[in-house]
Every structure is written in C-alpha cells, then in structure tokens.
Motif scaffolding. Sequence first.
Motif, PDB file in Angstrom:
ATOM      1  N   VAL A   1       0.837  -1.189   0.000  1.00 40.79           N
ATOM      2  CA  VAL A   1       0.000   0.000   0.000  1.00 40.79           C
ATOM      3  C   VAL A   1       0.878   1.248   0.000  1.00 40.79           C
ATOM      4  CG1 VAL A   1      -1.804   1.234   1.244  1.00 40.79           C
ATOM      5  CG2 VAL A   1      -1.798  -1.251   1.238  1.00 40.79           C
ATOM      6  N   GLN A   2       0.650   2.084  -0.987  1.00 41.14           N
ATOM      7  CA  GLN A   2       1.368   3.344  -1.093  1.00 41.14           C
ATOM      8  C   GLN A   2       0.522   4.446  -0.463  1.00 41.14           C
ATOM      9  OE1 GLN A   2       1.869   3.777  -5.255  1.00 41.14           O
ATOM     10  NE2 GLN A   2       3.473   2.232  -5.398  1.00 41.14           N
ATOM     11  N   PRO A   3       1.123   5.527  -0.049  1.00 41.18           N
ATOM     12  CA  PRO A   3       0.367   6.630   0.538  1.00 41.18           C
ATOM     13  C   PRO A   3      -0.704   7.197  -0.395  1.00 41.18           C
ATOM     14  CG  PRO A   3       2.692   6.913   0.981  1.00 41.18           C
ATOM     15  CD  PRO A   3       2.557   5.752   0.047  1.00 41.18           C
ATOM     16  N   THR A   4      -0.458   7.152  -1.701  1.00 36.91           N
ATOM     17  CA  THR A   4      -1.465   7.679  -2.627  1.00 36.91           C
ATOM     18  C   THR A   4      -2.731   6.832  -2.605  1.00 36.91           C
ATOM     19  OG1 THR A   4      -0.413   6.472  -4.437  1.00 36.91           O
ATOM     20  CG2 THR A   4       0.179   8.780  -4.173  1.00 36.91           C
ATOM     21  N   ILE A   5      -2.584   5.536  -2.414  1.00 32.52           N
ATOM     22  CA  ILE A   5      -3.747   4.651  -2.331  1.00 32.52           C
ATOM     23  C   ILE A   5      -4.552   4.989  -1.080  1.00 32.52           C
ATOM     24  CG2 ILE A   5      -4.506   2.261  -2.153  1.00 32.52           C
ATOM     25  CD1 ILE A   5      -3.277   3.013  -4.852  1.00 32.52           C
ATOM     26  N   ASN A   6      -3.856   5.240   0.022  1.00 30.48           N
ATOM     27  CA  ASN A   6      -4.546   5.640   1.244  1.00 30.48           C
ATOM     28  C   ASN A   6      -5.278   6.965   1.044  1.00 30.48           C
ATOM     29  OD1 ASN A   6      -3.693   3.421   2.720  1.00 30.48           O
ATOM     30  ND2 ASN A   6      -1.831   4.437   3.403  1.00 30.48           N
ATOM     31  N   ALA A   7      -4.670   7.895   0.328  1.00 23.81           N
ATOM     32  CA  ALA A   7      -5.294   9.189   0.077  1.00 23.81           C
ATOM     33  C   ALA A   7      -6.544   9.041  -0.784  1.00 23.81           C
ATOM     34  CB  ALA A   7      -4.300  10.132  -0.591  1.00 23.81           C
ATOM     35  N   VAL A   8      -6.476   8.221  -1.815  1.00 26.05           N
ATOM     36  CA  VAL A   8      -7.638   7.992  -2.678  1.00 26.05           C
ATOM     37  C   VAL A   8      -8.762   7.339  -1.881  1.00 26.05           C
ATOM     38  CG1 VAL A   8      -8.482   6.663  -4.653  1.00 26.05           C
ATOM     39  CG2 VAL A   8      -6.337   7.904  -4.819  1.00 26.05           C
ATOM     40  N   GLY A   9      -8.434   6.364  -1.073  1.00 28.92           N
ATOM     41  CA  GLY A   9      -9.446   5.709  -0.244  1.00 28.92           C
ATOM     42  C   GLY A   9     -10.101   6.670   0.730  1.00 28.92           C
ATOM     43  N   THR A  10      -9.307   7.553   1.315  1.00 28.52           N
ATOM     44  CA  THR A  10      -9.841   8.545   2.238  1.00 28.52           C
ATOM     45  C   THR A  10     -10.769   9.514   1.518  1.00 28.52           C
ATOM     46  OG1 THR A  10      -7.875   8.372   3.612  1.00 28.52           O
ATOM     47  CG2 THR A  10      -9.219  10.342   3.883  1.00 28.52           C
ATOM     48  N   LEU A  11     -10.377   9.956   0.330  1.00 28.91           N
ATOM     49  CA  LEU A  11     -11.226  10.870  -0.439  1.00 28.91           C
ATOM     50  C   LEU A  11     -12.551  10.222  -0.819  1.00 28.91           C
ATOM     51  CD1 LEU A  11      -8.628  12.610  -2.770  1.00 28.91           C
ATOM     52  CD2 LEU A  11      -9.857  13.597  -0.829  1.00 28.91           C
ATOM     53  N   ILE A  12     -12.502   8.963  -1.198  1.00 29.57           N
ATOM     54  CA  ILE A  12     -13.733   8.252  -1.553  1.00 29.57           C
ATOM     55  C   ILE A  12     -14.635   8.125  -0.329  1.00 29.57           C
ATOM     56  CG2 ILE A  12     -14.653   6.003  -2.247  1.00 29.57           C
ATOM     57  CD1 ILE A  12     -12.223   5.777  -4.139  1.00 29.57           C
ATOM     58  N   LEU A  13     -14.064   7.798   0.821  1.00 29.24           N
ATOM     59  CA  LEU A  13     -14.840   7.664   2.053  1.00 29.24           C
ATOM     60  C   LEU A  13     -15.465   8.993   2.461  1.00 29.24           C
ATOM     61  CD1 LEU A  13     -15.656   5.814   4.426  1.00 29.24           C
ATOM     62  CD2 LEU A  13     -13.583   6.596   5.565  1.00 29.24           C
ATOM     63  N   VAL A  14     -14.687  10.059   2.455  1.00 27.20           N
ATOM     64  CA  VAL A  14     -15.200  11.378   2.838  1.00 27.20           C
ATOM     65  C   VAL A  14     -16.268  11.846   1.852  1.00 27.20           C
ATOM     66  CG1 VAL A  14     -14.544  13.814   3.063  1.00 27.20           C
ATOM     67  CG2 VAL A  14     -13.148  12.040   4.114  1.00 27.20           C
ATOM     68  N   GLY A  15     -16.051  11.603   0.579  1.00 25.31           N
ATOM     69  CA  GLY A  15     -17.048  11.972  -0.434  1.00 25.31           C
ATOM     70  C   GLY A  15     -18.355  11.227  -0.249  1.00 25.31           C
TER      71      GLY A  15
END
Length: 52
Positions: free
Chosen positions: A11-25
């Motif tokens: 898991v790269q930090p960008t994957i974590n960021a994308v997942g967080t954005l999807i969750l918040v959205g």
Amino acid sequence: MRIYSAIRLGVQPTINAVGTLILVGSIALIALALFIPRLFGRRGGLDLLSGK
C-alpha cells in the motif's frame, strides 16, 4: 484494477489518500441526502432513520 494491483504489491500513501477521499465523499453525499429535505421544509431526512 490499478488500486487492487497496487494493494497486492504494497500500500502506497497515494492509495490511502484515494481511499480517504472516496470515504469522505461518500459520507458527504449521504449527509447531503439526509439534510436537503430539511432545508426545503419537507418531512424526511433524519426522520426517515428514526422511523417517526
């Protein structure tokens, strides 16, 4: 597919960021769907969840 293959390799930090954005959205869209009826004075929104 790209996210899935990246998870297998680590898991790269960008994957974590994308997942967080999807969750918040998703949470923001759900909150909007619950509160818009109250803005227009219609019954619904949170009343729907409580069963009243």
